[in-house]
Structures are given as C-alpha cells and as structure tokens.
Design an enzyme around this catalytic site. Structure first.
Site, short mmCIF file in Angstrom:
data_model
loop_
_atom_site.label_atom_id
_atom_site.label_comp_id
_atom_site.label_asym_id
_atom_site.label_seq_id
_atom_site.Cartn_x
_atom_site.Cartn_y
_atom_site.Cartn_z
N LYS A 87 16.32 4.30 1.72
CA LYS A 87 16.80 4.98 0.37
C LYS A 87 17.99 4.10 0.11
CE LYS A 87 18.39 9.15 -1.60
NZ LYS A 87 18.79 10.52 -1.36
N ARG A 88 18.82 3.48 1.06
CA ARG A 88 19.96 2.79 0.84
C ARG A 88 19.75 1.32 0.43
NH1 ARG A 88 21.01 4.22 6.13
NH2 ARG A 88 19.84 5.79 5.88
#
Ligand code: GLU
Length: 490
Positions: free
Chosen positions: A260-261
């Site tokens: 996600k990052r």
C-alpha cells in the site's frame, strides 16, 4: 459452465491487485459463457469503510467489468443485489453461517474456545521464543460440547475453532502452480466464529462459495496459505471443493512486494490521473500473462478469447508503470476524436471554463496533442495554448539562419494573404494548400514561413502543425495571434 466470484472486503479503495483478481475471474467465467459474481466480504467489522462498496462498484463499472450476479450498481447508481443465491453481502448471512457452525460443532469438527487474548498472546510469545511455528495450542480442544454450552449460558465469552486433523497432508491441484501439498500439523485450529457472532473469512468463504455454486476460486497468491484450511472445511462438510488458482503477486520493479505504501496502488488514482480503462485492463491482464507471441494490444473481448490460466507465470509479476504509460499512449493515439472529446469534456470544462463547445471542435482541439500526451490530464493541459496564448520570447520566431526582420515581413505577408481567405474554407486542408501556393509564389523556403507561423499560433517552440492549429483557432484568432507576434518584434 464456470462460475467465478470476486469477493472484495470493503476497506476503502480498490488495490490494483484486487482489480487483477476481478479481471481474471471475469475473463475465465466469460470464456465458458458462465457467470461472474460479486460478493461483499464484510465480516471484519473493524476494517469497514463507509461508501467503500459503491466505490468498488463504480471502479469496476468504469473498467467495464460488470458482475452478472451478486452485488452491483442499479440503474440509479445505488447498490443492488441480483440473483437467487443471495444475500451476497456476508453481514446479511449471519444465520446461514450459524447453522453451519452448529453443524460442525455437532459433528465434532469444531469446538468452543474460551482462551483470553492475554493467554493467546502468551502462547504466541513462548512459541516465538522457542522458534516454533505459531498457532493455537489446543488448550480448549477437548472441552466437551455440553460443558462448553453450560459455560456460555453462564455468560462466558467464547469463539468457535475448527478441529483440524493433526496428521496427514492436504493436497490440491492449483490451476497455475500445479500440485500443492500442506502438512496438516501446520494447519491451525482456525477461529471460524468470533465472539461478536460474526464468522471469520475462512468459514464464510467456504460456505458461500459452496452455496453460490462457485466452480473456480481465482485469487491472489497471498491467499494460498488459507486454502488448506478451506479444503479441510470442505472435507468436514462433505462438500466437493471448487478448483483453485492463485495468481502471482504483484511486485515493485525492485522485486519487493507491491504494498500500500510504495507508490500508487489504488485503481482510483489511475482514473484520476487520466488513464483509459482500455489501457488499465490491457496492462493489468498482461501482468504475469502474455499470449505467447508479439501481440500486446488486447481489448476486453480479445482477452476473453485468448486469456488462459495455463499461460500465467508462477513467479511474481512486476508492476511496471512505464508499460502502463505505453499502453495509455497507444490507446490515446487510436481513439476517435469525438469519443476522446466525450471523455475529456468535464476535464475541459473544469480547466478552461468552457461550456458550449461542440464535441466535433473539442475533438479537433484534443487531436492537436493526442499523439504526444501520456494521460488525459496531460492531454488537456497540453492544449492550453488554444485557449490562452502563452507569453513567449520573440527569438523563437526566428527560423534557423533567418532573422527577426524577415520573420516580421513573412508574418505580415501571411496576414495579408490569410485575410483574403473565406471563413467557410477555413479548414486545415484548404489552408495548407493555399498557404503552400503563396509560399511558392513568393519564393520563400517552407521552414521560413511555417516555423514562425507555428510559433505565432501556439506560443511554443514545439507544437503541432500550424494548419491544424489555425483551423481550431478560426480566422479571427489566427490573425490576432499573428499580429501579436509582429508586435513582439517591433
Ligand atoms: N475477501 C478477500 C479479499 O479481501 C477475498 C479472498 C478470496 O478471494 O477468497 O480479498
């Protein structure tokens, strides 16, 4: 006939990995003339996000992956459920799960567990210290059902766990990876019903896939370790399990897991950035798959015909954004001008405050830059010079060895000539022909005329051809811009 399902948890946005699952599920079901279902897996109440289901459905609609059955968007844009195997939202199916949990308890395949969080934490810590595999230690496994029920009636909280066999192996034939074998002693006594009365993913997914008659479970590799638990549950219920296919993980270019990052992983972000649905579908379908030859541009229809799980790679697929850019450029170039205008309409209205442009004209404006732009946002940005002449330095009006004085004379000559053209004939073909004749007549070099003309009309050193620009600007604005150029010189 194949029935597949996409079973997202409504946790906020659609991860590109989720879209990959949805596309693959869709393609495989459509190949056999089967059905593609959408089921909402919202049993983890702590991860729920308001509006997430609508968001997911809008994103799927946008790429053209429309469920045949289950949760979908109705005519009015509201969430509806379609089909005779519903409800298709897990939080609306609690009674069904309770019935199956009771069945497992009754058959001795499941048991109540009263262990506190603290105790479980303690067990895990010890296992970690001793370098053992972590998992439930079976503390409540032998509590007799009648005793457990008495404790619950007396008010004690409990979860239900599956009583996983501790000997032997669980095997299955993955449609991508081939035979996969798990030792049962490593399969945890997984919680199947939580103390809040909600089932866990593992129970709900098995019950639903069975009741909804799913034939192929196609999902990401991260679910591989759950599959033996599911197979054990199928066995306990005495049900025929579906076929399984685990898609390769998506990786960053440095081969780390796409998280996600790192970078953008929300499909919605790509929509906002101005990527086309055709490009996104094609790009995502090609992550970990190709048709085995040189072809790269595939429409959804063509993918339905040619996609096959056998050709999916086992190793991770690199999420290479340069390739997405390439696809987007290719689709932009090929897009019909008016269709493009339709898609860009609201972006154009927002950016340039225009209200009443015909799609035909807007299409011609966008066509000026569509071969060069990567995204719709960039395309709309790049045609800014049509609406607002940029401020430029007169030096860029000079062609090669020419000089300002000559540029000025040529521009003035052009004004005089263009002034005689009728507004009716103001299209790029006629303009090109007439200005060409004028150049010949005057004995100028092409570059000496076309270069300052192009710069005067666009205010840019690099720009589309002068006649295309002149056509969309119209006669009056074309002449105005030539006059502006002359003023810059004097
Ligand atoms: N609810 C799971 C998810 O969020 C679905 C996994 C599966 O397809 O079994 O991806």
């Amino acid at each position: 006939m194949i029935r597949t399902r996409f079973a997202p948890s409504p946790t906020g946005f659609m991860h590109v990995g989720n879209l990959k699952m949805a596309i693959t599920d869709y393609l495989i079901s459509k190949q056999s003339g089967g059905q593609f279902l959408l089921r909402v897996e919202d049993t983890d109440r702590t991860r729920m996000v308001e509006g997430a289901v609508e968001n997911l459905l809008h994103t799927l609609n946008w790429v053209g992956i429309i469920p045949d059955e289950g949760v979908k968007l109705g005519q009015d844009g509201k969430v509806v459920q379609v089909g005779d195997k519903g409800p298709y939202i897990q939080s609306e199916r609690l009674e069904i799960y309770h019935k199956y949990v009771d069945e497992l308890l009754g058959k001795g395949h499941a048991y109540y567990c009263f262990c506190s969080k603290e105790r479980l934490e303690e067990v895990r810590k010890k296992q970690e210290e001793n370098k053992q595999a972590t998992g439930y230690d079976g503390h409540c496994r032998d509590i007799i059902l009648a005793d457990a029920k008495k404790r619950i009636e007396a008010g004690e909280g409990a979860v239900v766990r599956m009583r996983t066999p501790k000997e032997g192996v669980t095997k299955f034939n993955d449609l991508i990876r081939g035979e996969v074998v798990f030792e049962n002693k490593l399969v945890d006594d997984q919680v199947i019903l939580k103390s809040d009365g909600f089932p866990t993913y593992h129970l709900a997914v098995v019950v639903d896939d069975h009741l909804m008659e799913i034939t192929h479970v196609i999902r990401g590799d991260e679910w591989m370790s759950s599959t033996p638990k599911h197979l054990v549950l199928y066995e306990m219920f005495g049900w025929q399990p579906p076929l399984f296919a685990h898609l390769p993980l998506l990786l960053n270019p440095d081969k780390s897991k796409l998280s996600k990052r790192q970078g953008d992983v929300a499909v919605e972000d790509y929509i906002k950035k101005g990527y086309l649905p055709e490009a996104i579908i094609n790009f995502i379908a090609f992550l970990g798959w190709n048709p085995g030859d040189e072809r790269e541009l595939f429409s959804l229809e063509e993918l339905i015909k040619e996609f096959s799980l056998e050709k999916v790679t086992k190793s991770g697929a690199v999420f290479n954004l340069e390739k997405l850019d390439w696809y987007n450029k290719e689709y932009l170039k090929r897009m019909d001008n008016e269709e493009l205008a339709g898609i860009c309409r609201s972006l154009m209205m927002e950016k340039y405050g225009i209200t009443n442009y015909e799609l035909g004209i807007m299409g011609k404006i966008l066509a000026l830059e569509k071969e060069r732009a990567t995204t719709l946002i960039e395309l709309v940005e790049n045609v800014k010079f049509v609406f607002e002449l940029p401020n430029y330095d007169s030096s860029i009006l000079i062609w090669k060895k020419s000089n300002l004085e000559e540029a000025k004379n040529i521009l003035q000559g052009l004004i005089n000539s263009l002034d005689t053209f009728s507004v009716q004939d103001w299209d790029k073909t006629t303009l090109e022909q007439k200005v060409g004749e004028w150049i010949k007549e005057k004995g100028f070099g092409n570059g000496n005329v076309l270069s300052p003309l192009r710069v005067a009309l666009s205010g840019q050193q690099n720009s589309p051809g002068p006649f295309e620009i002149a056509e969309v600007l119209g006669k009056e604005e074309t002449i105005n811009r030539l006059q502006t150029a002359i003023k810059k010189i004097t």
